[in-house]
Scaffold this active site. Sequence first.
Site, PDB file in Angstrom:
ATOM      1  N   LYS A 241       0.817  -1.213   0.000  1.00 34.79           N
ATOM      2  CA  LYS A 241       0.000   0.000   0.000  1.00 34.79           C
ATOM      3  C   LYS A 241       0.852   1.265   0.000  1.00 34.79           C
ATOM      4  O   LYS A 241       0.502   2.252  -0.635  1.00 34.79           O
ATOM      5  CB  LYS A 241      -0.950  -0.010   1.197  1.00 34.79           C
ATOM      6  CG  LYS A 241      -2.002  -1.111   1.120  1.00 34.79           C
ATOM      7  CD  LYS A 241      -2.918  -1.078   2.325  1.00 34.79           C
ATOM      8  CE  LYS A 241      -3.909  -2.234   2.279  1.00 34.79           C
ATOM      9  NZ  LYS A 241      -4.788  -2.176   1.118  1.00 34.79           N
TER      10      LYS A 241
ATOM     11  N   LYS B  21      -8.559 -10.943  -5.888  1.00 37.35           N
ATOM     12  CA  LYS B  21      -9.638 -11.043  -4.926  1.00 37.35           C
ATOM     13  C   LYS B  21     -10.630  -9.905  -5.097  1.00 37.35           C
ATOM     14  O   LYS B  21     -10.239  -8.783  -5.405  1.00 37.35           O
ATOM     15  CB  LYS B  21      -9.065 -11.019  -3.507  1.00 37.35           C
ATOM     16  CG  LYS B  21     -10.060 -11.443  -2.448  1.00 37.35           C
ATOM     17  CD  LYS B  21      -9.425 -11.511  -1.077  1.00 37.35           C
ATOM     18  CE  LYS B  21      -9.243 -10.156  -0.464  1.00 37.35           C
ATOM     19  NZ  LYS B  21      -8.909 -10.239   0.980  1.00 37.35           N
TER      20      LYS B  21
ATOM     21  N   LYS C 203     -12.977  -3.941  -2.090  1.00 41.61           N
ATOM     22  CA  LYS C 203     -13.596  -2.621  -2.029  1.00 41.61           C
ATOM     23  C   LYS C 203     -12.747  -1.574  -2.717  1.00 41.61           C
ATOM     24  O   LYS C 203     -13.260  -0.582  -3.225  1.00 41.61           O
ATOM     25  CB  LYS C 203     -13.774  -2.205  -0.565  1.00 41.61           C
ATOM     26  CG  LYS C 203     -14.748  -3.016   0.242  1.00 41.61           C
ATOM     27  CD  LYS C 203     -14.770  -2.473   1.660  1.00 41.61           C
ATOM     28  CE  LYS C 203     -15.753  -3.222   2.524  1.00 41.61           C
ATOM     29  NZ  LYS C 203     -15.775  -2.680   3.898  1.00 41.61           N
TER      30      LYS C 203
END
Length: 413
Positions: A182, A277, A280
């Site tokens: 991230k 996967k 969101k």
Amino acid sequence: MGRPALSHFLTLSHSYPRFTPSLVRGCFPVKYMKTTGFVSPTRRPIRFRCFCSVSVSDSEPLVPQSPPTTVKKRIVSGVQPTGSIHLGNYLGAIKNWISLQNSYDTLFFIVDLHAITLPYDAQQLSKATRDTAAIYLACGVDTSKASVFVQSHVRAHVELMWLLSSATPIGWLNKMIQFKEKSRKAGDENVAVALLTYPVLMASDILLYQSDFVPVGEDQKQHLELTRELAERVNFLYGGRKWKKLGGRGGTIFKVPEPLIPPAGARVMSLTDGLSKMSKSAPSDQSRINLLDSKDVIANKIKRCKTDSFIGLEFDNPERPESNNLLSIYQLMSGKTKEEVAQECENMNWGTFKILLTDALIDHLQPIQVRYEEIMSDSAYLDRVLAEGATKAADIADATLNNVYQAMGFLRR
């Protein structure tokens, strides 16, 4: 502790490298022991016991055997209130809770503190938190069996995080895979300290409640390993006779939790890429089925979802990830076994199957959507549920926190 960081904890089959490769019988690297003079206690090496089935054909959520005792084992889990709760969150976490609550002492919370580790919309956080709580209840979480609350409503989470931070080596956090990924995407100038330290908050979420089991997903396995190692480290540094000499009860401060691993079939992949996967954070809403999507939106997403050019449909062909994913979703939505689905869809073309899948999704999600609207229309009921849940949770959390303060030598209040 979305991201289930638990949108929050929380889907597990791959092995990640351990962040403490130099562990010796517990929680201390050799270098650490040499420089401090500590001697590692005699204890068994930390190993994970996998409460999972080797079969992926069973559509029912995994429920470990309940222990034959009047004292129930405790499970904690949660989802972040960021973005929309989607099918992956539901099948990978929330749906499993419904069975777990029948046999275990369960606490399910909305981990809103984890939602601020990356840029977010402050105007939407409160609404998203209520929406997520309502979805928990609409999916079948029973407040007579489980406590439902908001993470930030129990202040012990943040207090324990600070105490645990003092015992967490920075090297452990620097090795966390999600932080590396991230921060690489965001760039150093846009990375907050919270993104580095949120695994410590997750450890606080778990250890506060003396949890026996934690449902974890593939992206959270490393975080639970850190939690376990941190519990061992604090127990060694401050527990046992040291704590007793300070007037405490002695012994271990934290229970070391075990991972509860969902069945492989519960891992839902993107509708636009069968190798990624469902998430969101994916930029395209087309990649996921949200639990509150309307019938028309669901039909449109399935109609446009990625498929392949092979004849027929099949599970477990590595060259056909989309086929495996869509068949798995249909299996879980229809309640059929893997063998039944394989036989039913073996010679089916994509056009026919997409209609079948769309109908199964709508039939399964419609009762959840109806119940969600009922809950959201009664704000007093939702507020009462969250307040009662927070009170129950705080009673447990405060007891743990007080023990930690005492064991670490703080002046009693």
